[in-house]
Write a protein that holds these residues in place. Sequence first.
Motif, short mmCIF file in Angstrom:
data_model
loop_
_atom_site.label_atom_id
_atom_site.label_comp_id
_atom_site.label_asym_id
_atom_site.label_seq_id
_atom_site.Cartn_x
_atom_site.Cartn_y
_atom_site.Cartn_z
N LYS A 161 0.91 -1.14 -0.16
CA LYS A 161 -0.24 0.26 -0.17
C LYS A 161 0.77 1.14 -0.01
O LYS A 161 1.79 1.38 0.98
CB LYS A 161 -0.96 0.00 1.15
CG LYS A 161 -2.02 1.15 1.32
CD LYS A 161 -2.78 0.91 -0.16
CE LYS A 161 -3.84 1.93 -0.19
NZ LYS A 161 -4.70 1.75 -1.41
N ILE A 163 1.08 5.75 0.06
CA ILE A 163 0.29 6.65 0.48
C ILE A 163 0.16 7.92 -0.39
O ILE A 163 0.98 8.20 -0.71
CB ILE A 163 0.80 7.07 2.00
CG1 ILE A 163 1.57 6.07 2.92
CG2 ILE A 163 -0.09 8.12 2.84
CD1 ILE A 163 0.29 5.13 3.24
N ARG A 164 -0.97 8.21 -0.60
CA ARG A 164 -1.34 9.31 -1.53
C ARG A 164 -0.98 10.61 -1.00
O ARG A 164 -1.00 10.80 0.21
CB ARG A 164 -2.70 9.20 -2.06
CG ARG A 164 -3.80 9.69 -1.10
CD ARG A 164 -5.35 9.31 -1.48
NE ARG A 164 -5.58 7.89 -1.17
CZ ARG A 164 -6.82 7.27 -1.44
NH1 ARG A 164 -7.62 7.99 -2.07
NH2 ARG A 164 -6.74 6.02 -1.03
N PRO A 189 -5.86 9.74 2.72
CA PRO A 189 -4.58 8.99 3.11
C PRO A 189 -4.60 8.25 4.29
O PRO A 189 -3.80 7.34 4.64
CB PRO A 189 -3.68 10.12 3.46
CG PRO A 189 -4.14 11.23 2.55
CD PRO A 189 -5.58 11.00 2.68
N ASP A 192 -5.22 4.79 3.52
CA ASP A 192 -3.89 4.36 2.98
C ASP A 192 -2.90 3.56 4.09
O ASP A 192 -2.34 2.82 3.87
CB ASP A 192 -3.09 5.18 2.09
CG ASP A 192 -3.94 5.73 0.87
OD1 ASP A 192 -4.90 4.93 0.43
OD2 ASP A 192 -3.56 6.83 0.53
#
Length: 205
Positions: A161, A163-164, A189, A192
């Motif tokens: 995964k 993190i945006r 986020p 995430d």
Amino acid sequence: MKTVSFVSKKGGVAKTTSAIHYAYWLSLQKLAVTLIDDDNNRTASNWAERAQGNDKFTVPFRIASFRSMSKAVDGADYVVIDSQASRTDDDLKDFAEDCDLVVIPTKPDINSARSAVETADAINRHGGEYRILIADVPGYNTTGKELAEDLAKDGYLVLKKTIRRSEGINHASLAGSTLMQLAGGYKLPWRDYEAAFVEMAGVIN
């Protein structure tokens, strides 16, 4: 007691943000957590000071300096270390030997990735367990996915995964809160991070 450190030779790669949110996530699991602020900029400690002025949020874990670590970890289930950047090989050896997991945050750019690889090489060389966490990933391109694939192809251990990127991270930092307290898209986020932290739990336990 488990010890997880967030380490990078490079600053500005979401190391402190990730450490704070991990400590918060652990607290939600009803665990006693101490976050050790070993960053010269005292970023985590400064965040906690801002939190004191936020009547809608209370920090649910202890924050202490590295100097006071020996006393601060008493009774802790987890110790989370937010390390300073530019660590020496001897420092990385200590993290490799003393931590249950070393998390190496990186942004999806060449300089950050190179630093993450150098850090991972050192941790691996000293027999430590590590995972690379790719953060601040733009939503409008595939750089995060491509970096994860390239690192995995080269044999590096990467959390699935990413993190945006989000303005919510800055909002939470300034407010002395976490992403979970935000609304709408600013909170994304956090989802995430939750997924990444579940992955990390699978490595540690």
